[in-house]
Scaffold this motif. Structure first.
Motif, PDB file in Angstrom:
ATOM      1  N   ASP A  81       0.793  -1.226   0.000  1.00 30.78           N
ATOM      2  CA  ASP A  81       0.000   0.000   0.000  1.00 30.78           C
ATOM      3  C   ASP A  81       0.830   1.283   0.000  1.00 30.78           C
ATOM      4  O   ASP A  81       0.285   2.360  -0.203  1.00 30.78           O
ATOM      5  CB  ASP A  81      -0.936   0.025   1.221  1.00 30.78           C
ATOM      6  CG  ASP A  81      -1.983  -1.075   1.169  1.00 30.78           C
ATOM      7  OD1 ASP A  81      -2.312  -1.514   0.049  1.00 30.78           O
ATOM      8  OD2 ASP A  81      -2.451  -1.496   2.244  1.00 30.78           O
ATOM      9  N   VAL A  82       2.149   1.177   0.241  1.00 29.37           N
ATOM     10  CA  VAL A  82       2.921   2.415   0.443  1.00 29.37           C
ATOM     11  C   VAL A  82       3.593   2.927  -0.821  1.00 29.37           C
ATOM     12  O   VAL A  82       4.114   4.044  -0.831  1.00 29.37           O
ATOM     13  CB  VAL A  82       3.984   2.230   1.553  1.00 29.37           C
ATOM     14  CG1 VAL A  82       3.336   1.823   2.858  1.00 29.37           C
ATOM     15  CG2 VAL A  82       5.049   1.209   1.132  1.00 29.37           C
ATOM     16  N   GLY A  83       3.648   2.136  -1.876  1.00 26.37           N
ATOM     17  CA  GLY A  83       4.263   2.603  -3.117  1.00 26.37           C
ATOM     18  C   GLY A  83       5.721   2.207  -3.241  1.00 26.37           C
ATOM     19  O   GLY A  83       6.387   1.852  -2.264  1.00 26.37           O
ATOM     20  N   PHE A  84       6.232   2.289  -4.474  1.00 33.21           N
ATOM     21  CA  PHE A  84       7.580   1.814  -4.769  1.00 33.21           C
ATOM     22  C   PHE A  84       8.658   2.569  -4.003  1.00 33.21           C
ATOM     23  O   PHE A  84       9.608   1.983  -3.492  1.00 33.21           O
ATOM     24  CB  PHE A  84       7.854   1.925  -6.277  1.00 33.21           C
ATOM     25  CG  PHE A  84       7.087   0.932  -7.100  1.00 33.21           C
ATOM     26  CD1 PHE A  84       7.375  -0.428  -7.028  1.00 33.21           C
ATOM     27  CD2 PHE A  84       6.070   1.349  -7.943  1.00 33.21           C
ATOM     28  CE1 PHE A  84       6.676  -1.351  -7.779  1.00 33.21           C
ATOM     29  CE2 PHE A  84       5.360   0.435  -8.704  1.00 33.21           C
ATOM     30  CZ  PHE A  84       5.659  -0.922  -8.617  1.00 33.21           C
ATOM     31  N   SER A  85       8.539   3.887  -3.934  1.00 30.53           N
ATOM     32  CA  SER A  85       9.589   4.693  -3.317  1.00 30.53           C
ATOM     33  C   SER A  85       9.780   4.329  -1.851  1.00 30.53           C
ATOM     34  O   SER A  85      10.904   4.139  -1.384  1.00 30.53           O
ATOM     35  CB  SER A  85       9.260   6.180  -3.453  1.00 30.53           C
ATOM     36  OG  SER A  85      10.229   6.964  -2.795  1.00 30.53           O
TER      37      SER A  85
END
Length: 409
Positions: A81-85
């Motif tokens: 849920d937090v994204g690639f970065s």
């Protein structure tokens, strides 16, 4: 008697010697072999007639396996849920801790910023200014990243020995010349782990003779590369244990065993990115680690107790990764909040140190020392951040004014 730095003998630290003795795992046999051990014929597990036919109670381990799987699922669910970065940042934090702590277990202190910079550069993660990195740090990082990022690749003798060469780029461990690119030869006597002062030394473990290592390592590598018959997490625990039992190198056996365990854990996860560090958890639980290995050393080929400890420690490592992820997310929210505030590289570096958990009080003199600037520049940096609402003067007493991150309004 050959002893490596992983045994801490060359550093002259008896406490570390006794502690790391347990990490050089030894075994005794079960059933009929137990009788041989009691009679004095069989002292170590590698001397058992049925070595290395590992046995364990899978029914007893079923519960812990399910619990670890559930913990992994919860962590990966959050990361999705937090994204690639932010996933990259979480992986960077885990790998940095892994590299630092696997060396710390052996009594070596690596510079955290150098380790983080080395990993960030290799992973292509932007962390701003990079710290200088020495060849020793690069070697440990190379080993860990090869173990995890290339987890699907075949494990060969050449690959393991390249890890060893990366750990000891000069061919020396401390002041001692060691064999690089080959298994130990016992030229100076049997490989032993000892503790105590000269004249009162106690032998904790004697590894298998050097002349057996070619056969023993071929057998271990064939098992690692074969289609698994065991649950993947069980294989990770067995692989760690098996390697330190053979103790095949002049030095670095503990670090190599943990790297091999990381490779097998990556295979268990089916992914190259690491979000938890078993080495860091082992470092936090050194005493219990040494205790369980000591019992396993003189136990039987039934290693259920070791595997239960391994799974429980792995579970706690994954739980600790949740705390690390909380810190990564908090840092991301912080920088989003101050996205429009102009800050220089020195200020970014010191703010990140505070966000990561700065030990002690941040004073002007400490800022100047860390940022390598004058006291006047440090004071100006601090005053600017205070005016932007990023820092505030600490309410804690003391002879010098100190600063801390300002509480969000």
């Amino acid at each position: 008697m050959a002893v490596g730095n992983d045994d801490a003998v060359l550093r002259g630290k008896p406490a570390l010697i006794a502690a790391n003795a347990a990490a050089k795992v030894v075994y005794a046999a079960k059933s009929a072999d137990n009788d041989r051990m009691k009679s004095g014929d069989c002292q170590y597990i590698w001397q058992a007639r049925d070595w290395p036919e590992w046995r364990y109670d899978l029914a007893a381990l079923a519960g812990p396996l399910v619990e670890v799987g559930r913990a992994q699922g919860m962590l990966l669910g959050r990361l999705t849920d937090v994204g690639f970065s932010l996933r990259d940042q979480a992986s960077l934090a885990a790998l940095t801790e892994d590299v630092v702590k696997t060396s710390e277990i052996e009594g070596e202190q690596l510079n955290v910023e150098s380790v983080r910079s080395s990993i960030a550069r290799r992973l292509g993660v932007d962390i701003g200014a990079l710290a200088p990195v020495d060849r020793h740090v690069e070697g440990v990082v190379e080993m860990i990243l090869d173990a995890t990022a290339n987890y699907q690749a075949v494990v060969t003798s050449e690959r393991l020995l390249s890890w060893h060469a990366a750990l000891f780029p000069t061919g020396y461990s401390g002041l001692a010349r060691i064999r690089i690119g080959a298994w130990r030869d016992d030229a100076n006597g049997a490989m032993q782990v000892v503790s105590g002062t000269v004249g009162r030394q106690r032998v904790h473990f004697e590894a298998p003779p050097a002349e057996t290592l070619e056969i023993e390592m071929r057998r271990l590598l064939a098992w690692i590369n074969a289609a698994p018959n065991e649950p993947p997490l069980i294989r990770a625990g067995l692989g760690h244990l098996w390697f330190v039992t053979l103790h095949p190198l002049d030095d670095g056996n503990g670090r190599m065993a943990r790297a091999l365990g990381d490779l097998l854990l990556a295979r268990a996860d089916g992914a190259p990115q690491r979000f938890y560090s078993l080495s860091a958890q082992i470092q936090r639980e050194r005493k219990s680690y040494y205790d369980i290995l000591e019992r396993t050393q003189k136990g039987s080929l039934d290693v259920t107790e070791w595997l239960a400890w391994f799974l429980a420690t792995l579970h706690r490592a994954i739980d600790q990764a949740q705390v690390t992820l909380d810190s990564v997310l908090a840092k991301a929210r912080f920088w989003q909040r101050f996205a429009g505030v102009p800050v220089n590289e020195r200020q970014i570096k010191l703010i990140n140190r505070l966000l990561d958990g700065f030990e002690g009080k941040l004073t002007t003199s400490k800022w100047a020392a860390i940022a390598k600037c004058s006291s006047d520049t440090a004071l100006r940096d601090l005053s600017e951040l205070q005016s932007h609402g990023i820092l505030q003067k600490s309410t804690a007493g003391g002879r010098s004014t100190s600063y801390e991150l300002a509480e969000p309004e």
